[in-house]
Scaffold this active site. Structure first.
Site, PDB file in Angstrom:
ATOM      1  N   LYS A  83       0.924  -1.301  -0.077  1.00  6.73           N
ATOM      2  CA  LYS A  83      -0.016   0.055   0.056  1.00  6.73           C
ATOM      3  C   LYS A  83       0.858   1.254  -0.069  1.00  6.73           C
ATOM      4  O   LYS A  83       1.788   1.305   0.804  1.00  6.73           O
ATOM      5  CB  LYS A  83      -0.754   0.148   1.332  1.00  6.73           C
ATOM      6  CG  LYS A  83      -2.163   0.675   1.149  1.00  6.73           C
ATOM      7  CD  LYS A  83      -2.991   0.270   2.481  1.00  6.73           C
ATOM      8  CE  LYS A  83      -4.288   1.234   2.259  1.00  6.73           C
ATOM      9  NZ  LYS A  83      -5.012   0.732   3.616  1.00  6.73           N
ATOM     10  N   VAL A  84       0.740   1.976  -0.821  1.00 12.13           N
ATOM     11  CA  VAL A  84       1.606   3.267  -0.912  1.00 12.13           C
ATOM     12  C   VAL A  84       0.319   4.456  -1.091  1.00 12.13           C
ATOM     13  O   VAL A  84      -0.716   4.545  -1.597  1.00 12.13           O
ATOM     14  CB  VAL A  84       2.427   3.426  -2.409  1.00 12.13           C
ATOM     15  CG1 VAL A  84       3.317   2.128  -2.276  1.00 12.13           C
ATOM     16  CG2 VAL A  84       1.346   3.215  -3.765  1.00 12.13           C
TER      17      VAL A  84
END
Ligand code: G3P
Length: 217
Positions: A83-84
């Site tokens: 997740k970014v």
């Protein structure tokens, strides 16, 4: 529609997973804090429990460090989605990690243009935050509808993961619009089963059953 559970609480995930309600899990730094657990340890436990994608979020702010963190998180298990955040560095990270074959969930999305960028960078999931838009008097569902239209217009296969879901109505509306996935806290998923007429009807059946004097077992 896929259901992801938005929590790092193992017991809550296990309870819903036993019912077949868990297609994946999402976590973030705030949820790791709430769990009181070590990120690598708890994420590994979640990946052992759940077959679907498990989102684990990077915490670096520059692309080089995000990429390094993402690669480390991806080593935990095959079902990790890195997740970014939706920043330029996050998009660069998305491009690199998705190019390496990792699932990437681009989070903290608050506009259709941001979602367009994430799809072009190869995101597996885009996470528009519905509740936080509602918090500032915007309609989070409008964003889900705009992204659905735009992705369909151009055939992007990035999945719309409706996030920051606070109410059962957010789930209904996301399903109506055609979000691919919702991620919600366990309490919201369990509340989907509630209806006052179900409770009222059951009370009436129980009262009548007692009057029959019968038993099934
Ligand atoms: O999936 C994102 C979620 O954890 C954020 O929810 O309620 O903090 O806006 P909320």
């Amino acid at each position: 529609m896929k259901f992801f559970v938005d929590t790092a609480e193992i017991d809550a995930i296990a309870e819903l997973n036993d019912l077949g309600m868990v297609d994946g899990v999402t976590t973030n730094p705030s949820l790791i804090l709430k769990s009181g657990r070590d990120i690598l340890e708890v994420t590994r436990e979640i990946c052992d429990l759940v077959d679907g994608p498990v989102s684990a979020e990077v915490v670096a702010l520059n692309a080089d460090d995000m990429i390094a963190e993402g690669r480390k998180l991806a080593q935990i298990a095959d079902n990790i989605a890195v997740k970014v955040p939706l920043t330029w560095d996050g998009l660069k990270t998305c491009k690199v990690l998705s190019g390496e074959g990792h699932m990437v969930n681009v989070t903290l999305c608050f506009s259709a243009n941001q979602a367009l960028l994430a799809a072009k960078a190869g995101a597996t999931f885009i996470s528009p935050f519905i509740g936080r838009l509602d918090d500032i008097n915007l309609d989070g569902m409008d964003l889900i509808a705009d992204i659905r239209t735009i992705y369909d217009n151009y055939g992007f296969d990035t999945q719309i993961l409706a996030a920051s879901i606070r109410t059962v109505n957010h789930v209904t509306e996301s399903a109506r619009i055609g979000a691919d996935v919702i991620t919600a806290p366990p309490g919201v998923i369990k509340a989907l089963a509630n209806h006052p007429l179900t409770d009222k009807g059951l009370d009436a059946f129980m009262a009548d059953w007692a009057k029959t004097g019968q038993k099934i077992l």
